[in-house]
Design an enzyme around this catalytic site. Structure first.
Site, mmCIF file in Angstrom:
data_model
loop_
_atom_site.group_PDB
_atom_site.id
_atom_site.type_symbol
_atom_site.label_atom_id
_atom_site.label_comp_id
_atom_site.label_asym_id
_atom_site.label_seq_id
_atom_site.Cartn_x
_atom_site.Cartn_y
_atom_site.Cartn_z
ATOM 1 N N GLU A 35 65.646 57.431 21.958
ATOM 2 C CA GLU A 35 65.184 57.834 20.627
ATOM 3 C C GLU A 35 66.057 58.951 20.070
ATOM 4 O O GLU A 35 66.295 59.015 18.863
ATOM 5 C CB GLU A 35 63.714 58.257 20.675
ATOM 6 N N HIS A 42 50.389 54.321 22.918
ATOM 7 C CA HIS A 42 50.714 53.480 21.764
ATOM 8 C C HIS A 42 49.863 53.804 20.542
ATOM 9 O O HIS A 42 50.071 53.241 19.481
ATOM 10 C CB HIS A 42 50.532 52.003 22.134
#
Ligand SMILES: Cc1ncc(C[n+]2csc(CCOP(=O)(O)OP(=O)(O)O)c2C)c(N)n1
Length: 706
Positions: free
Chosen positions: A443, A512
């Site tokens: 990321e 999530h």
């Protein structure tokens, strides 16, 4: 290109008595001497602080003494338009050698107006916009954070050259400068993976002084030699040697730069250099370096070696003395000029946190003309087909990719698969792998790349697979948000970061389902968008993609997975201005403020009650006026969100209402949000944490009864 590159043999040994041809040695000597003179002045000021007026002090000083000559040789090789550099606090000699003026080099450390940052940042954290030569991307204080933007710049060179067909990018390369300590950072490895897997035109330039403040190089990489350790890396051309011997350093660098410029992929050069000063002004190195070690480093000073290399083979002893005198004159004139510069104006300190009208001078983002060529409307078409949120986002990306060749869409699994949420499904097939592509699993790499691509003028739309997985990119995200302000509008990186989060269809978990949007509302410089339905998803995404500021675009998982947010497609030009809430339904008894998927639960909860439901749509900026006007009418306010209660964005709204609508309130402002508990997996647990329609209804009923 993935084939292993054949390693050329070492640079042809030239007689060390003949300075290597093809280099402007006079200029290299000049910039090295200038750098030394600047360090002399700053270090003398540090030593004599008590007798030096405050406005003549450099409060945060880092010396480049010992690193200087090799950087000036590198700079001599980085002169091509669209070259780029990710650099760090010890890189001033490199900046001088690519064109930074001496007065500018002194002005910012002295905290003067203008320069790199208008007094907002320490003077060694530099930047250098440059359309004719090498651009130095905005540095930051975080060691290792220079690497992934440098790799992003290298990738953008290929995009400009091959996809946009801009021949001026031919042969351009990117370099990242870093110390031996920096090779232990995530950024270094993320960029190395990017450069080698994509065969990017990128040079890693490691200045190994065997110290990271006080920590030895063998703590940063086993055995203390990153070049040796990377010798088996596929697709990386590695050179290793002395950064104090001008002949050797110039040969290694010329060879590596040639390799990268000629399209053979990335290279890494490690040069050993001495650190001839303390780490920084406040460091006295007493506790960690012996006198003998300091003396042995002093004996490796590259400056006498440079003089011996050039005198008399290249210039006479008299000419060298004249050069020293010239440097002395130039530096002192520049110092007087820098000191005469104005001090920064406190009244301007709030400027450029976000783009203001007329901020076009910044390097980065689409130009005003490019934006103007992409017209928008805030009037939705009424007869569009019904779409789910995921389809709406895909359709908007597809349209923007079609009308704007500068748009690039990328992230983990975004290309071949079309994203784990299938939002980008089919886009790579339609637009090609140079415009819609998969990235390595980093990321930090995704955001660092996006930042540099935006600075190069592209419009990157990066996907972070789930909100929680933005954690490794925190440093790059924060530095992106402050960029315009800390470079005084010289640079900006308007990127769009799509990130799904929140609970899914009847399911959650701590990884999530995080929303935590307040973190981005709290960060400097970011716009934060939280669409609740397909029409808003279109309008807000388009505005984000035309904005001069970076935007977090939050995609709620339950809306991606269900038809809850389905709405009519509002058209290819539809754009919603940020900071404009939507009144979902009007009412007179209570103002219910929310955003994202909670809009649907709140709508379900209001039932017969006379509630005014406001969907904020964006939380940075947020529509204070709409909320205040409503509360002044209803006298009651409930804020519902999915993020934590404590210091959640609801706290900001509640404080604003308490301050600016206090006399209109008939009941205390209320908030309903998870009680600071992570999102659980089991459905019953999930419902016990995230506000349900029933609990919202109960809270509405309770407040109305007050
Ligand atoms: C992410 C981060 N961690 C820690 C620091 C504090 N820090 C500043 S410089 C430095 C050492 C860096 O050493 P190296 O990369 O070898 O460069 P050198 O200073 O030797 O040129 C450290 C730990 C920082 N600036 N950023």
């Amino acid at each position: 290109m993935t084939a292993k590159i054949a390693r050329p043999s070492a640079p042809a040994p030239a007689s060390a008595s003949t300075p290597r041809a093809g280099f402007d040695w006079r200029r290299i000597a000049y910039t090295t001497l200038v750098s030394r003179a600047l360090d002399d002045i700053e270090e003398a000021t540090n030593r004599n602080r008590a007798s030096v007026p405050r406005e003549h002090q450099v409060l945060y000083q880092f010396s480049a003494r010992g690193h200087d000559m090799a950087q000036c040789i590198l700079g001599a090789l980085m002169q091509q338009p669209h070259d780029g550099a990710g650099a760090y606090y010890r890189s001033r000699p490199f900046l001088l050698s690519i064109g930074l003026g001496i007065e500018d080099a002194l002005g910012s450390p002295l905290g003067r107006a203008g320069g790199f940052s208008d007094g907002r940042d320490i003077g060694v954290v530099c930047n250098f916009p440059n359309s004719d030569g090498c651009t130095v991307l905005p540095m930051s204080g975080d060691v290792g954070s220079q690497y992934t933007p440098a790799a992003g710049w290298a990738q953008s060179i290929g995009y400009h050259r091959d996809t946009l067909g801009d021949a001026r990018y031919r042969g351009a390369i990117s370099v990242a400068l870093g110390g031996d300590g920096s090779v232990a950072t995530n950024g270094f490895w993320a960029a190395l993976t990017m450069a080698t897997t994509l065969s990017l035109p990128m040079l890693f330039y490691i200045e190994d002084n065997n110290l990271g403040i006080s920590v030895r190089g063998d703590m940063q990489t086993p055995g203390g030699d990153i070049a040796r350790n990377l010798a088996s890396f596929t697709n990386l051309y590695v050179r290793n040697g002395s950064g104090t011997d001008p002949h050797e350093a110039s040969g290694l660098l010329e060879d590596a730069v040639h390799h990268v410029r000629s399209g053979h992929g990335p290279a890494l050069v490690r040069l050993t250099v001495p650190r001839l000063s303390s780490h920084s002004g406040p460091d006295n190195q007493k506790g960690y370096r012996t006198e003998a070690e300091i003396a042995s480093d002093d004996a490796r000073d590259p400056l006498p070696q440079l003089r011996d290399y050039l005198v008399p083979a290249f210039i006479s002893a008299e000419a060298w003395t004249e050069l020293e005198a010239e440097v002395e004159r130039d530096v002192h004139m520049a110092l007087d000029a820098a000191r005469a510069r104005a001090m920064p104006d406190p009244l301007t300190v709030a400027r450029h946190v976000v783009a203001e009208p007329g901020d076009e001078a910044a390097m980065g983002g689409l130009s005003a003309a490019e934006r103007a060529a992409l017209p928008t409307t805030d009037v939705p078409e009424e007869d569009g087909p019904m779409l789910r949120v995921a389809e709406a986002i895909r359709r908007t990306l597809r349209h923007e990719l079609t009308v704007n060749p500068k748009v690039v869409v990328f992230g983990e699994d975004v290309g071949r698969k079309g994203g784990v949420h299938l939002v980008t499904e089919g886009l790579q097939k339609q637009f090609g792998a140079d415009r819609v592509f998969d990235t390595s699993l980093s990321e930090e790499g995704i955001i660092g790349r996006a930042v540099a691509m935006a600075i190069s003028g592209l419009m990157p739309v990066a996907e972070i697979q789930f909100r929680k997985y933005a954690d490794p990119a925190t440093e790059q995200l924060n530095n992106c948000g402050t960029m315009r302000w800390r470079t005084n509008n010289r640079f900006a990186a308007p990127i769009v970061v799509r990130m799904p989060g929140g609970f899914g269809k009847d399911v959650g978990d701590p990884w999530h389902s995080l929303s935590d949007e307040v973190r981005f509302a709290h960060a400097y410089g970011w716009q934060v968008v939280m669409p609740s339905n397909a029409a808003d998803a279109v309008g807000l995404l388009r505005t984000a993609m035309r904005s001069p500021n970076p935007t977090i675009y939050f995609e709620h998982r339950s809306l991606l997975m269900t038809g809850d947010g389905s709405a009519r497609y509002p058209g290819d030009g539809y754009a919603i201005p940020f900071g404009q809430a939507r009144i979902v339904r009007t009412g007179a008894s209570l103002t219910l403020v929310t955003w994202g998927a909670m809009v649907h639960r709140c709508a379900e909860a209001t039932g017969e009650h006379d509630v005014e439901l406001i969907d904020l749509r964006t939380i940075a900026p947020w529509d204070r006026e709409a909320v205040l006007a409503s509360v002044r009418k209803t006298g009651r306010c409930l804020i519902v969100h999915e993020d934590n209660l404590t210091a959640g964005f609801g706290a900001e709204i509640a404080a604003t209402v308490a301050k600016d609508a206090f006399w209109f309130l008939d009941a205390p402002v209320a908030r309903l949000a998870p009680a600071d508990i992570p999102v659980p997996y089991d459905t019953a647990l999930l419902d016990a944490v995230v506000p349900t329609a029933q609990r919202i209804r109960d809270e509405v009923t309770r407040i109305l009864a007050e």
